[in-house]
Structures are given as C-alpha cells and as structure tokens.
Design an enzyme around this catalytic site. Structure first.
Site, mmCIF file in Angstrom:
data_model
loop_
_atom_site.group_PDB
_atom_site.id
_atom_site.type_symbol
_atom_site.label_atom_id
_atom_site.label_comp_id
_atom_site.label_asym_id
_atom_site.label_seq_id
_atom_site.Cartn_x
_atom_site.Cartn_y
_atom_site.Cartn_z
ATOM 1 N N ILE A 175 -24.831 -55.860 -15.743
ATOM 2 C CA ILE A 175 -23.373 -55.902 -15.865
ATOM 3 C C ILE A 175 -22.801 -54.751 -15.049
ATOM 4 O O ILE A 175 -22.995 -53.578 -15.382
ATOM 5 C CB ILE A 175 -22.937 -55.822 -17.339
ATOM 6 C CG1 ILE A 175 -23.466 -57.043 -18.083
ATOM 7 C CG2 ILE A 175 -21.413 -55.742 -17.453
ATOM 8 C CD1 ILE A 175 -23.198 -57.028 -19.564
ATOM 9 N N TYR A 176 -22.129 -55.083 -13.968
ATOM 10 C CA TYR A 176 -21.533 -54.102 -13.066
ATOM 11 C C TYR A 176 -20.074 -54.496 -12.843
ATOM 12 O O TYR A 176 -19.778 -55.662 -12.570
ATOM 13 C CB TYR A 176 -22.262 -54.086 -11.715
ATOM 14 C CG TYR A 176 -23.761 -54.191 -11.823
ATOM 15 C CD1 TYR A 176 -24.504 -53.207 -12.473
ATOM 16 C CD2 TYR A 176 -24.439 -55.283 -11.290
ATOM 17 C CE1 TYR A 176 -25.879 -53.311 -12.584
ATOM 18 C CE2 TYR A 176 -25.817 -55.395 -11.391
ATOM 19 C CZ TYR A 176 -26.532 -54.410 -12.048
ATOM 20 O OH TYR A 176 -27.902 -54.518 -12.156
ATOM 21 N N ARG A 189 -19.938 -52.735 -7.881
ATOM 22 C CA ARG A 189 -20.204 -51.332 -8.184
ATOM 23 C C ARG A 189 -21.500 -51.204 -8.996
ATOM 24 O O ARG A 189 -21.498 -51.123 -10.210
ATOM 25 C CB ARG A 189 -19.038 -50.716 -8.951
ATOM 26 C CG ARG A 189 -19.182 -49.209 -9.135
ATOM 27 C CD ARG A 189 -18.091 -48.682 -10.044
ATOM 28 N NE ARG A 189 -18.248 -47.267 -10.282
ATOM 29 C CZ ARG A 189 -19.112 -46.745 -11.151
ATOM 30 N NH1 ARG A 189 -19.900 -47.526 -11.848
ATOM 31 N NH2 ARG A 189 -19.185 -45.435 -11.308
ATOM 32 N N TRP A 190 -22.619 -51.213 -8.291
ATOM 33 C CA TRP A 190 -23.887 -50.958 -8.974
ATOM 34 C C TRP A 190 -24.439 -49.625 -8.492
ATOM 35 O O TRP A 190 -24.472 -49.319 -7.310
ATOM 36 C CB TRP A 190 -24.877 -52.096 -8.784
ATOM 37 C CG TRP A 190 -25.151 -52.562 -7.381
ATOM 38 C CD1 TRP A 190 -25.096 -51.846 -6.216
ATOM 39 C CD2 TRP A 190 -25.540 -53.883 -7.002
ATOM 40 N NE1 TRP A 190 -25.422 -52.622 -5.143
ATOM 41 C CE2 TRP A 190 -25.712 -53.880 -5.588
ATOM 42 C CE3 TRP A 190 -25.778 -55.066 -7.696
ATOM 43 C CZ2 TRP A 190 -26.098 -55.015 -4.888
ATOM 44 C CZ3 TRP A 190 -26.160 -56.186 -6.993
ATOM 45 C CH2 TRP A 190 -26.315 -56.162 -5.617
ATOM 46 N N LEU A 191 -24.853 -48.794 -9.427
ATOM 47 C CA LEU A 191 -25.400 -47.483 -9.094
ATOM 48 C C LEU A 191 -26.846 -47.640 -8.634
ATOM 49 O O LEU A 191 -27.522 -48.625 -8.941
ATOM 50 C CB LEU A 191 -25.295 -46.551 -10.292
ATOM 51 C CG LEU A 191 -23.869 -46.331 -10.817
ATOM 52 C CD1 LEU A 191 -23.879 -45.362 -11.985
ATOM 53 C CD2 LEU A 191 -22.948 -45.820 -9.711
ATOM 54 N N GLU A 238 -34.322 -61.020 -18.323
ATOM 55 C CA GLU A 238 -33.395 -61.064 -19.459
ATOM 56 C C GLU A 238 -33.275 -62.480 -20.017
ATOM 57 O O GLU A 238 -33.007 -62.653 -21.205
ATOM 58 C CB GLU A 238 -32.021 -60.545 -19.040
ATOM 59 C CG GLU A 238 -31.932 -59.033 -18.869
ATOM 60 C CD GLU A 238 -32.450 -58.523 -17.534
ATOM 61 O OE1 GLU A 238 -32.463 -57.300 -17.334
ATOM 62 O OE2 GLU A 238 -32.855 -59.356 -16.693
ATOM 63 N N ASP A 287 -12.431 -45.211 -17.169
ATOM 64 C CA ASP A 287 -13.797 -45.548 -17.558
ATOM 65 C C ASP A 287 -14.069 -45.193 -19.014
ATOM 66 O O ASP A 287 -13.214 -44.650 -19.715
ATOM 67 C CB ASP A 287 -14.795 -44.835 -16.639
ATOM 68 C CG ASP A 287 -16.002 -45.701 -16.336
ATOM 69 O OD1 ASP A 287 -16.597 -46.232 -17.288
ATOM 70 O OD2 ASP A 287 -16.345 -45.862 -15.153
#
Length: 493
Positions: A175-176, A189-191, A238, A287
């Site tokens: 989940i991004y 937006r994935w780190l 998952e 955030d």
C-alpha cells in the site's frame, strides 16, 4: 465468517450497526476528511458517502477505524483473537517438525490451512465488468479525496499496488500513496525498502530502459487488504496468506494489459506501467505523523486501463496525527506481533506499540527477567528481528509486574527503576523513517533503549527497593465489607 468481497463486509457491518450511510452531499475536497476524523475520534462507524459532490461513485471511509472492525474483517469479534493470526505467522516463519504423534495431531489445523494458500484463477471476474481504455481513461472522474488544506493534490490512499520482480515467484502487494498528476498519471510513492520498490529495482537491472508493469486494486475484499499490511514472510505472497486467513483460496484474475494477477472481486483496478526514466516531485502531504512531509522525487505510474464493477465503490482514507485509521490498524496488528516475538523471545510477556507514537516509533515490552543485561538483549532483538521495527526510535523494557499498556505503570517504572546514564542505550547512525524530520539526516538517525526493569546483582551494588503490595487476605476482607462502609464507587484495582 469470511467475506468474499468488500460489499459483503459492508453489509455485515451495516447489519451490526458498524456502518453509517451518508446521503447528504459531501465534498471529497477536505469535507470527507473532517467528517471521518470526527467520527473516528469518537470511535464511530465506518462511513459510506453515497452522494460525493461532483461524482456519482460512493466513497467508503473509516472501514478499519476501530480495532473491533479490523477483527471483524477477519471473522473475529475481539481484537485479542488476532493473536491467532500471529501464531500462524510465527509458525510459517519458523515451522517446527512435530515432536511426536500428539504434537503432529495438534498441528493438523495449521497444515489444513496451508492447503488454502494457492490463489484461484477465475473467469469473467466482477472487477472487469466495465473496461475503459484509451481516451476513456480519466482518473479525475474518480472521487479521490483531497485530505488536508496543505496537500498539493488529491491522493489515492487505499490502493493495493501489485508488482512482481524478475527473481521472485510470488507477487507482492503493498500500500503506497499515489498523488494524482493527470488524467492517466499517478506518482507512485514507494520507499526504497518496500517490496514494490525492490521489485522495480530488480526489474530495471534485468531489463534496463523497459516499462515496468504495475496494477493497483481498490476495494479488494477485507482479508486481502489486511494481508497487504501484515508482516508476511518474504517468500510468501499476500494472496496466499489471505487464503490462509480466510480459509478459502483467494480468487484472482489476470490483468488485461499484463500477466499480473489482481483480486477478482475488487471494486476498481488501475492497470499500467512505470517508465524508469519518468519521475515527478511528490508532495507535500499531511501524514500519519501529524505533519506535512517533505517533497521528493518518485516514479510516475501511467494508467492505460481502468476496469471496475458495475456501481463501483471507491475505498479511501486519510492520514493525520493519531488517532487515524492507520493508527487503529496498528492497535489491532499489535496483537499479531506478540506471538511472533514470543516465539523468538519466550521471556516476553507483552508488547505494545502506543498509537500516539505513530504506531511504530515507540515500543514498550514487558519481560520475565532472568539475568543481568536481559533487558538490553530484548531491545536489540526487537530492533533487528522484524523489518517492521527497524524504524522504532524508542524501546522501553519493563518487568512482568508492570502493565506495558498503562502509561501510569510505565512512567512509574521509568522513574523508579532507571538511572538515566546506566540504563539508557544510545545507538547512532541507524535506519530511521524517511518521514522523520527530527533525525539529523533523512533516513538515518539514532535509537534509544530504556531499561526500566528491577536491577540485579551485577547491574547495581545497592540494596534494591521492594514494591509495596497489600496483604491479599486484607484485600479480600475489605472487598467483603465494602458495601457496608457507605463509600460509593469503589475504585477498580
């Protein structure tokens, strides 16, 4: 009880007074956030906004706004029952061979659950009842929430991003958040440490310059959603874990534009690709820390197909200063972590991630202390055992007589059993949450461990205090005569 899709869970919540339909027009721009935030802080129901301003697609919010609803999504009534999920995960992470016939019999339920692991591919899935391609693709027609006044644009928040790396057999669900950039563009937006980003990195190394296929599912069934936020073993999909939790195989279907599999009963599917050379500045956004975060550059997700169910429902949330929905998820998932940690460290009595500590930045652990220095060993273990705790800045370790979920108890232990110099562990230059602007360098900072346990020989030369405890016989006698004393409202001890 298991739920095949999001709609059956919505019906179940409504039947049990856990969902409220809002027919009054409500704007996805700020108004939904304010309403959802007030309801969540009052421990209220999930919300289905049936008439969002400027759109005819209903918006579902606050779905997991209480730990009880998280448990209900997994067919349980009490969040403490989620420890069963933790027991299953602990078994999957380190399965042990049976120690005898009786032990083998006791493990049969877990092995039976394992049979539900492989996903089931279906034809004519509900999520592809409506198909949009080419000029029909228009993300601005979705009721995407604009959550806070300082947010730069509307934000997709509950999308399950589906990826697959060239070296992996399993697909990854993560989940991004995704910033709306245009009719067919979102910023992913994935780190760097997250599964999707790692899959993308591997793909770029093996297929330099090629487009990377990505799919985002909105409104999947509740068990699949929760599977994406649970610490599943790296080698397991998952989807497989969701099948274990549900007791039935997860139904999936092939995406129209690539070989990725998507949850077949999802409300909305976004299919497309990431061009490795296309990046965009993301943020700022409010955030889960309670602050607006810094801007940074992330890949652009180009959407080529939108498929959805007839009369689709858009699933959304907001993040802000706790409590918010992620914080409530954290409270529930706290129970999942306890058995996993106990399997590695049986001396752990309880483990608590306070929601006001952003659900992961602080942990309090109670232990059955067995030797000098034991608390420090547990600190180091907690920081290193699960990837989820690599960003935990503060760990407090207390004895088993202290309720680690009661701040009155914890503060008492800190102030009476700790010497700040002797009992504090400081570690510099460790991984820190990218969003933590308090760290000296982005992504790198320090950690503090506090040993608030009673000190043993070797840890102190002084005579240690003995806690004051009333004689049990006296307490029972006072209990028996309390009603005769004429004192109202006896305190609960």
């Amino acid at each position: 009880m298991s739920f095949k899709d999001l709609r059956s869970f919505i019906d179940h919540l409504e039947t049990n007074g856990e969902l409220k339909r809002i027919s009054h027009p409500v704007d996805p721009h700020l108004e939904m956030t304010e309403i959802a935030d007030r309801v969540l802080r009052a421990k209220g129901p999930a919300l289905l906004f049936e008439n969002p301003v400027g759109n005819d697609m209903p918006v579902l919010a606050n779905l997991f706004g209480t730990p009880k609803r998280v448990a209900m999504a997994l067919g349980k009534e009490d969040p403490l029952a989620l420890r069963d999920v933790g027991e299953l995960l602990a078994f999957l992470k380190e399965p042990e061979p049976p120690r005898g016939f009786k032990d083998a019999i006791s493990k049969i339920p877990m092995f039976k659950q394992a049979l539900n692991m492989p996903p089931k591919t279906v034809r004519n899935p509900p999520c592809q009842q409506v198909v949009k391609t080419g000029d029909e693709v228009d993300l601005t027609k979705l009721p995407i929430q604009h959550c806070w006044p300082g947010d730069v644009a509307p934000l997709v928040t509950w999308g399950l991003t589906i990826t697959k790396g060239p070296r992996q057999k399993r697909q990854n669900l993560g989940i991004y958040r995704q910033q709306l950039l245009g009719r067919d563009k979102l910023i992913m937006r994935w780190l760097d440490h997250r599964g999707g980003a790692l899959d993308f990195k591997d793909f770029k190394e093996k297929h330099p310059g090629e487009r990377y296929p990505v799919v985002v599912a909105l409104g999947a069934d509740p068990v699949t959603i929760l599977g994406a936020v649970t610490p599943v073993p790296d080698a397991m999909s998952e989807y497989a874990f969701a099948g274990l939790l549900r007791g039935e195989r997860t139904e999936v279907c092939k995406a129209l534009s690539c070989d990725l599999e998507v949850p077949a009963t999802s409300e909305i599917i976004l299919e497309g690709y990431i061009d490795p050379d296309e990046m965009a500045e993301e943020g700022p956004y409010g955030d889960h820390t309670g602050y607006y975060n810094e801007t940074d550059s992330f890949p652009v997700f180009t959407v080529t197909h939108i498929t959805h169910r007839k009369d689709a429902i858009y699933h959304s949330t907001y993040t802000g200063r706790p409590p918010d929905e992620p914080a409530m998820l954290g409270v529930a998932l706290n129970e999942v972590f306890v058995p996993i940690l106990r399997k590695q460290y049986p001396e752990i009595i309880d483990f608590y991630l306070p929601p006001e500590g952003c659900s992961y930045r602080m942990a309090v652990i109670s232990i059955r202390k067995q030797y000098p220095g034991h608390a420090k060993r547990v600190m180091m273990g907690a920081w290193s055992f699960l990837r989820q705790f690599m960003y935990t800045k503060f760990i407090v370790v207390v004895d088993e007589d202290v309720n680690c979920r009661d701040w009155n108890d914890v503060i008492w232990a800190i102030t009476t059993r700790m010497d700040p110099k002797r009992d504090t562990v400081m570690i510099e230059n460790t991984p820190i949450d990218y969003l933590d602007f308090a760290s000296p360098v982005a992504g790198l900072g320090s950690k503090m461990g506090m040993d608030a346990t009673n000190k043993w020989e070797g840890e102190t030369d002084r005579e240690w205090g003995t806690p004051i405890v009333m004689d049990e016989a006296v307490k029972q006698k006072v209990d028996a005569i309390w009603d005769d004393l004429g004192i109202d409202d006896a305190p609960t001890l």
